[in-house]
Write a protein that holds these residues in place. Structure first.
Motif, mmCIF file in Angstrom:
data_model
loop_
_atom_site.group_PDB
_atom_site.id
_atom_site.type_symbol
_atom_site.label_atom_id
_atom_site.label_comp_id
_atom_site.label_asym_id
_atom_site.label_seq_id
_atom_site.Cartn_x
_atom_site.Cartn_y
_atom_site.Cartn_z
ATOM 1 N N GLU A 119 0.827 -1.211 0.000
ATOM 2 C CA GLU A 119 0.000 0.000 0.000
ATOM 3 C C GLU A 119 0.860 1.259 0.000
ATOM 4 O OE1 GLU A 119 -2.371 -3.091 2.435
ATOM 5 O OE2 GLU A 119 -0.270 -2.542 2.095
ATOM 6 N N ILE A 122 2.560 2.092 -3.386
ATOM 7 C CA ILE A 122 1.631 2.684 -4.358
ATOM 8 C C ILE A 122 1.309 4.120 -3.968
ATOM 9 C CG2 ILE A 122 -0.669 2.549 -5.373
ATOM 10 C CD1 ILE A 122 -0.547 -0.485 -5.042
ATOM 11 N N GLN A 156 -1.735 1.791 -13.589
ATOM 12 C CA GLN A 156 -3.087 1.365 -13.244
ATOM 13 C C GLN A 156 -3.110 0.286 -12.165
ATOM 14 O OE1 GLN A 156 -5.638 3.091 -14.471
ATOM 15 N NE2 GLN A 156 -4.076 4.309 -15.528
ATOM 16 N N ASP A 157 -1.967 -0.088 -11.649
ATOM 17 C CA ASP A 157 -1.936 -1.114 -10.610
ATOM 18 C C ASP A 157 -2.670 -0.652 -9.363
ATOM 19 O OD1 ASP A 157 -0.706 -3.564 -11.264
ATOM 20 O OD2 ASP A 157 1.287 -2.646 -11.259
ATOM 21 N N ASP A 158 -3.471 -1.537 -8.792
ATOM 22 C CA ASP A 158 -4.000 -1.326 -7.458
ATOM 23 C C ASP A 158 -3.409 -2.400 -6.550
ATOM 24 O OD1 ASP A 158 -5.431 -3.646 -8.025
ATOM 25 O OD2 ASP A 158 -7.352 -2.629 -8.265
ATOM 26 N N TYR A 159 -3.820 -2.384 -5.294
ATOM 27 C CA TYR A 159 -3.274 -3.383 -4.371
ATOM 28 C C TYR A 159 -3.520 -4.792 -4.896
ATOM 29 C CZ TYR A 159 -2.593 -6.372 -0.357
ATOM 30 O OH TYR A 159 -2.159 -7.386 0.464
ATOM 31 N N GLU A 220 -5.725 9.653 -6.107
ATOM 32 C CA GLU A 220 -5.883 8.500 -6.994
ATOM 33 C C GLU A 220 -5.024 7.341 -6.512
ATOM 34 O OE1 GLU A 220 -4.220 7.224 -11.256
ATOM 35 O OE2 GLU A 220 -5.411 9.074 -11.330
ATOM 36 N N ARG A 221 -3.807 7.649 -6.090
ATOM 37 C CA ARG A 221 -2.908 6.605 -5.575
ATOM 38 C C ARG A 221 -3.465 5.964 -4.313
ATOM 39 N NH1 ARG A 221 2.317 10.469 -5.966
ATOM 40 N NH2 ARG A 221 2.754 10.293 -8.204
ATOM 41 N N ARG A 224 -6.142 3.501 -5.312
ATOM 42 C CA ARG A 224 -5.558 2.277 -5.885
ATOM 43 C C ARG A 224 -4.874 1.436 -4.810
ATOM 44 N NH1 ARG A 224 -1.483 2.791 -9.060
ATOM 45 N NH2 ARG A 224 -1.075 5.033 -9.044
ATOM 46 N N HIS A 227 -7.505 -0.633 -2.712
ATOM 47 C CA HIS A 227 -8.507 -1.444 -3.417
ATOM 48 C C HIS A 227 -7.923 -2.802 -3.788
ATOM 49 C CE1 HIS A 227 -11.987 -2.311 -5.909
ATOM 50 N NE2 HIS A 227 -11.167 -2.712 -6.853
ATOM 51 N N HIS A 245 -14.079 3.045 -4.743
ATOM 52 C CA HIS A 245 -13.355 1.857 -5.211
ATOM 53 C C HIS A 245 -12.449 2.160 -6.395
ATOM 54 C CE1 HIS A 245 -15.472 -1.000 -2.633
ATOM 55 N NE2 HIS A 245 -16.578 -0.327 -2.882
ATOM 56 N N ARG A 246 -12.899 3.023 -7.273
ATOM 57 C CA ARG A 246 -12.079 3.395 -8.435
ATOM 58 C C ARG A 246 -12.223 4.892 -8.687
ATOM 59 N NH1 ARG A 246 -13.132 1.917 -13.305
ATOM 60 N NH2 ARG A 246 -15.343 1.429 -12.968
#
Length: 312
Positions: A119, A122, A156-159, A220-221, A224, A227, A245-246
């Motif tokens: 986390e 990111i 575009q990577d999330d957790y 935004e980070r 991501r 999520h 969520h997004r």
């Protein structure tokens, strides 16, 4: 090799699954006790407990792994190595030095020691992270490292997406380390550079709240990074919160495809509609476009569905 695996989280469960498919299948998996969870406070098993049971691996869930009873249960198996991944509880003496102990940590140590390395990487906007196999010591993720590998962090990577790749990488590195030990090779450990250490503090409630004084890209980070396992949220003017969520950063309204003039100027800390876009006003005229949200007590939905049910 005869091993015992200690872990708790979904990440640890993934590493256990890779280990179970190798020649080093654990003789025992040790995790935390079942705990009440959710609004109904239903007793829930840790992810690792569920995965161990599905894999047919014997399971122990002591209140503390440091008790004489838990220590004896491990020692009776005569393991050649104890393997640790996201266990979430302090391992003390005499267990700490009773057997060779390897820890899987999802960061490039000494960067992001601690509870939330994925986390925090990111959130910090870093373009790479990785996994280290290290010797577990009394310090917080400060032991010497024997294997490490990098993994890029995509825009575009999330957790969820990043953790899955790091889990796969961590499982492979751990098996590689055990293969070397099993073949009679000695692992070469390198001490960490303490001057380069940073800490990934546990995610608290304040970390989840989207602060409109921050920039759009920072928020935004945060979305991501949290999520889908924790979730970000913002405070609404009516005193409730809205799960996010997004989302995506918007620096100016003319960045939005087909943007229409907003009915009213963006206000910091308030929601506005711009055409078919739901915007959260930030400092310096920036905005965070909300793409998927979850009202308090409701289900997750796309922003358009949310706008249809709410007046602005």
């Amino acid at each position: 090799m005869r091993t015992v695996f200690l872990g708790t989280s979904e990440f640890a469960a993934g590493v256990l699954e890779r280990l179970a498919a190798s020649e080093h299948r654990p003789a025992l998996a040790v995790t935390r006790p079942d705990r009440p969870k959710g609004r109904g406070r239903k007793l829930t098993s840790p992810p690792l407990a569920k995965r161990a049971q599905a894999l047919g691996i014997p399971l122990a869930q002591p209140e503390s792994v440091n008790t004489p009873r838990a220590l004896a249960q491990i020692q009776d198996l005569h393991p050649e190595a104890l393997l640790v991944c996201a266990f979430g509880a302090l391992i003390k003496e005499p267990l700490l030095s009773s057997h060779p102990m390897l820890n899987v940590h999802p960061s490039l140590l000494p960067r992001w020691r601690g509870a939330a390395p994925i986390e925090r990487a990111i959130m910090a906007g870093e373009d790479r992270t990785g996994v280290c196999i290290m010797q577990l010591t009394a310090g917080l993720d400060s032991g010497p490292v024997c294997l490490a590998a990098q993994e890029p962090i995509g825009a575009q990577d999330d957790y969820g997406s990043l953790a899955q790749r790091l889990c796969t990488l961590g499982g492979e590195l751990l098996v590689q380390a055990l293969d070397r030990i099993g073949s009679g090779q000695q692992l070469s450990f390198q001490e960490q550079d303490e001057s380069q250490a940073t800490y990934a503090e546990k995610i608290e409630a304040a970390d989840r709240l989207l602060d409109p004084a921050r920039t759009a890209i920072e928020l935004e980070r945060v979305v991501r990074a949290l999520h889908p396992h924790i979730g970000a949220r913002l405070a609404l003017t009516d005193g409730t919160t809205l799960g996010v969520h997004r989302a995506q950063a918007v620096r100016a309204l003319d960045e939005i495809d087909g943007a229409q003039v907003a009915a009213q100027p963006l206000v910091q800390g308030e929601l506005s509609v711009c055409g078919e876009h739901l915007l959260y006003g930030l400092a310096s005229g920036q905005a965070l476009e909300l793409l998927e949200v979850q009202p308090a007590g409701g289900k997750a939905m796309d922003a358009r569905a949310f706008m249809r049910g709410h007046a602005f």
